[in-house]
Design a protein around this motif. Structure first.
Motif, PDB file in Angstrom:
ATOM      1  N   TYR A  72       9.515  28.483  40.149  1.00 26.16           N
ATOM      2  CA  TYR A  72      10.629  28.888  39.287  1.00 26.16           C
ATOM      3  C   TYR A  72      10.687  30.403  39.154  1.00 26.16           C
ATOM      4  O   TYR A  72       9.795  31.026  38.569  1.00 26.16           O
ATOM      5  CB  TYR A  72      10.509  28.219  37.923  1.00 26.16           C
ATOM      6  CG  TYR A  72      10.431  26.712  38.050  1.00 26.16           C
ATOM      7  CD1 TYR A  72      11.548  25.975  38.441  1.00 26.16           C
ATOM      8  CD2 TYR A  72       9.236  26.041  37.827  1.00 26.16           C
ATOM      9  CE1 TYR A  72      11.467  24.598  38.589  1.00 26.16           C
ATOM     10  CE2 TYR A  72       9.155  24.663  37.973  1.00 26.16           C
ATOM     11  CZ  TYR A  72      10.267  23.948  38.358  1.00 26.16           C
ATOM     12  OH  TYR A  72      10.196  22.588  38.522  1.00 26.16           O
ATOM     13  N   PHE A 109      13.462  25.698  30.532  1.00 22.72           N
ATOM     14  CA  PHE A 109      14.869  25.337  30.705  1.00 22.72           C
ATOM     15  C   PHE A 109      15.704  26.208  29.767  1.00 22.72           C
ATOM     16  O   PHE A 109      15.406  26.318  28.577  1.00 22.72           O
ATOM     17  CB  PHE A 109      15.094  23.856  30.392  1.00 22.72           C
ATOM     18  CG  PHE A 109      14.459  22.922  31.387  1.00 22.72           C
ATOM     19  CD1 PHE A 109      15.148  22.520  32.517  1.00 22.72           C
ATOM     20  CD2 PHE A 109      13.169  22.467  31.181  1.00 22.72           C
ATOM     21  CE1 PHE A 109      14.553  21.661  33.441  1.00 22.72           C
ATOM     22  CE2 PHE A 109      12.569  21.604  32.094  1.00 22.72           C
ATOM     23  CZ  PHE A 109      13.263  21.211  33.225  1.00 22.72           C
ATOM     24  N   GLN A 135      23.464  20.272  30.054  1.00 20.50           N
ATOM     25  CA  GLN A 135      22.022  20.351  29.948  1.00 20.50           C
ATOM     26  C   GLN A 135      21.513  21.775  30.153  1.00 20.50           C
ATOM     27  O   GLN A 135      22.130  22.583  30.850  1.00 20.50           O
ATOM     28  CB  GLN A 135      21.351  19.441  31.002  1.00 20.50           C
ATOM     29  CG  GLN A 135      21.357  17.983  30.641  1.00 20.50           C
ATOM     30  CD  GLN A 135      22.657  17.315  31.059  1.00 20.50           C
ATOM     31  OE1 GLN A 135      23.592  17.976  31.479  1.00 20.50           O
ATOM     32  NE2 GLN A 135      22.706  16.011  30.944  1.00 20.50           N
ATOM     33  N   ASP A 136      20.356  22.060  29.540  1.00 26.71           N
ATOM     34  CA  ASP A 136      19.657  23.299  29.845  1.00 26.71           C
ATOM     35  C   ASP A 136      19.152  23.198  31.289  1.00 26.71           C
ATOM     36  O   ASP A 136      18.758  22.128  31.750  1.00 26.71           O
ATOM     37  CB  ASP A 136      18.480  23.506  28.897  1.00 26.71           C
ATOM     38  CG  ASP A 136      18.927  23.685  27.450  1.00 26.71           C
ATOM     39  OD1 ASP A 136      20.134  23.873  27.218  1.00 26.71           O
ATOM     40  OD2 ASP A 136      18.047  23.639  26.558  1.00 26.71           O
ATOM     41  N   LEU A 137      19.158  24.319  31.982  1.00 25.12           N
ATOM     42  CA  LEU A 137      18.797  24.329  33.398  1.00 25.12           C
ATOM     43  C   LEU A 137      17.697  25.340  33.682  1.00 25.12           C
ATOM     44  O   LEU A 137      17.436  26.246  32.905  1.00 25.12           O
ATOM     45  CB  LEU A 137      20.020  24.672  34.252  1.00 25.12           C
ATOM     46  CG  LEU A 137      21.228  23.753  34.191  1.00 25.12           C
ATOM     47  CD1 LEU A 137      22.372  24.347  34.997  1.00 25.12           C
ATOM     48  CD2 LEU A 137      20.884  22.370  34.707  1.00 25.12           C
ATOM     49  N   ARG A 138      17.080  25.159  34.845  1.00 24.04           N
ATOM     50  CA  ARG A 138      16.198  26.183  35.385  1.00 24.04           C
ATOM     51  C   ARG A 138      16.364  26.173  36.905  1.00 24.04           C
ATOM     52  O   ARG A 138      16.671  25.140  37.505  1.00 24.04           O
ATOM     53  CB  ARG A 138      14.739  25.945  34.990  1.00 24.04           C
ATOM     54  CG  ARG A 138      14.105  24.704  35.602  1.00 24.04           C
ATOM     55  CD  ARG A 138      12.690  24.516  35.096  1.00 24.04           C
ATOM     56  NE  ARG A 138      12.086  23.296  35.645  1.00 24.04           N
ATOM     57  CZ  ARG A 138      10.925  22.784  35.232  1.00 24.04           C
ATOM     58  NH1 ARG A 138      10.265  23.385  34.253  1.00 24.04           N
ATOM     59  NH2 ARG A 138      10.433  21.703  35.791  1.00 24.04           N
ATOM     60  N   GLU A 181      17.604  22.487  38.138  1.00 30.08           N
ATOM     61  CA  GLU A 181      16.951  21.304  37.600  1.00 30.08           C
ATOM     62  C   GLU A 181      17.274  21.124  36.118  1.00 30.08           C
ATOM     63  O   GLU A 181      17.476  22.096  35.384  1.00 30.08           O
ATOM     64  CB  GLU A 181      15.431  21.419  37.748  1.00 30.08           C
ATOM     65  CG  GLU A 181      14.957  21.495  39.185  1.00 30.08           C
ATOM     66  CD  GLU A 181      13.453  21.636  39.299  1.00 30.08           C
ATOM     67  OE1 GLU A 181      12.925  21.515  40.422  1.00 30.08           O
ATOM     68  OE2 GLU A 181      12.791  21.883  38.253  1.00 30.08           O
ATOM     69  N   PHE A 182      17.323  19.855  35.676  1.00 29.54           N
ATOM     70  CA  PHE A 182      17.450  19.539  34.262  1.00 29.54           C
ATOM     71  C   PHE A 182      16.631  18.292  33.971  1.00 29.54           C
ATOM     72  O   PHE A 182      16.265  17.542  34.884  1.00 29.54           O
ATOM     73  CB  PHE A 182      18.914  19.351  33.856  1.00 29.54           C
ATOM     74  CG  PHE A 182      19.576  18.136  34.461  1.00 29.54           C
ATOM     75  CD1 PHE A 182      19.602  16.925  33.785  1.00 29.54           C
ATOM     76  CD2 PHE A 182      20.178  18.205  35.700  1.00 29.54           C
ATOM     77  CE1 PHE A 182      20.213  15.806  34.333  1.00 29.54           C
ATOM     78  CE2 PHE A 182      20.797  17.098  36.259  1.00 29.54           C
ATOM     79  CZ  PHE A 182      20.811  15.889  35.581  1.00 29.54           C
ATOM     80  N   LYS A 183      16.334  18.067  32.699  1.00 33.54           N
ATOM     81  CA  LYS A 183      15.558  16.899  32.295  1.00 33.54           C
ATOM     82  C   LYS A 183      16.447  15.899  31.580  1.00 33.54           C
ATOM     83  O   LYS A 183      17.329  16.265  30.809  1.00 33.54           O
ATOM     84  CB  LYS A 183      14.402  17.294  31.370  1.00 33.54           C
ATOM     85  CG  LYS A 183      13.280  18.032  32.055  1.00 33.54           C
ATOM     86  CD  LYS A 183      12.049  18.153  31.163  1.00 33.54           C
ATOM     87  CE  LYS A 183      11.270  16.837  31.140  1.00 33.54           C
ATOM     88  NZ  LYS A 183       9.976  16.971  30.434  1.00 33.54           N
TER      89      LYS A 183
END
Length: 225
Positions: free
Chosen positions: A52, A58, A71-74, A83-85
């Motif tokens: 990352y 995130f 969604q929060d992302l990274r 990516e998100f959870k």
């Protein structure tokens, strides 16, 4: 407002989930959009470091003309994925051509693009440094997976594979064509189709370093005027 086809908005009690080993299918009402984010592949071996580029956290994002409830992302710079959870599961967001994802806390905006460079076509995320109809400047961030080493004796341990940051690649975009950022004034004059003498004067008076990001931005902004 556009319907979101990029990532999932979760509406409690209004989502229908069905899944197999690789894909989570989500149908959400009342918008009625349908999305298939791919589940992130989990490495089955120990790898040192992180893929990352901005850290593991995130972050909140904003996407123009889209719902704020995203969604929060990274950004995974090794996989070139956002990516998100969802619950305890990790997923890659769908790539949508031209979508611009702004991370306010990072002061950074990524654009999802299909671009060609040195004869290869790639779909991924580039950081926007200059966004202009004439010439835009992008940065490709990348993490490489490097191989560890095996111990050749019984006294030292094996070294794990590890992530290592690759050198940033700076690209000029014009009419959907991409070029590597020029190395000097002569290359710049050819790429930007400008008078070399005027460009030389600007470079000298502003002490432009063709390897420095802030100077790259300054140069492209000058060309766009």
């Amino acid at each position: 407002m556009k319907k979101i086809t990029f990532i999932i908005t979760i509406l409690v009690g209004q989502s229908l989930f069905s899944q197999n080993t690789d894909i989570l299918n989500v149908v959400t009402t009342p918008d009625g959009f349908y999305s298939k984010p791919g589940r992130v592949h989990k490495e089955d071996r120990k790898i040192d470091g992180s893929p990352y580029i901005n850290g593991d956290k995130f972050e909140k994002v904003t996407i123009k003309d889209y719902s704020k409830n995203v969604q929060d992302l990274r950004y995974n710079a090794y996989q070139d994925e956002m990516e998100f959870k969802m619950g305890e599961e990790l997923y890659n967001a769908n790539k949508t051509e031209g979508l611009k994802i702004h991370f306010p806390a990072l002061k950074k905006t990524y654009e999802s693009l299909t671009y060609s460079y040195e004869g290869k076509t790639k779909t991924g995320y580039l950081v926007i440094l200059v966004d202009n109809p004439k010439f835009s400047l992008y940065k490709r961030e990348k993490m490489e997976l490097m191989g560890g080493t095996k111990s050749n004796n019984g006294f030292t341990k094996d070294a794990n594979d590890y992530y290592e940051k690759d050198k940033d690649l700076y690209l000029i975009a014009k009419d959907k064509k991409f070029f590597k950022f020029p190395k000097n004034s002569a290359d710049a004059a050819a790429i930007f189709s400008v008078d070399k003498k005027d460009l030389d004067n600007f470079v000298k008076s502003n002490k432009i370093n063709f390897n420095k990001e802030s100077d790259m931005i300054k140069l492209v902004e000058f060309i766009n005027k």
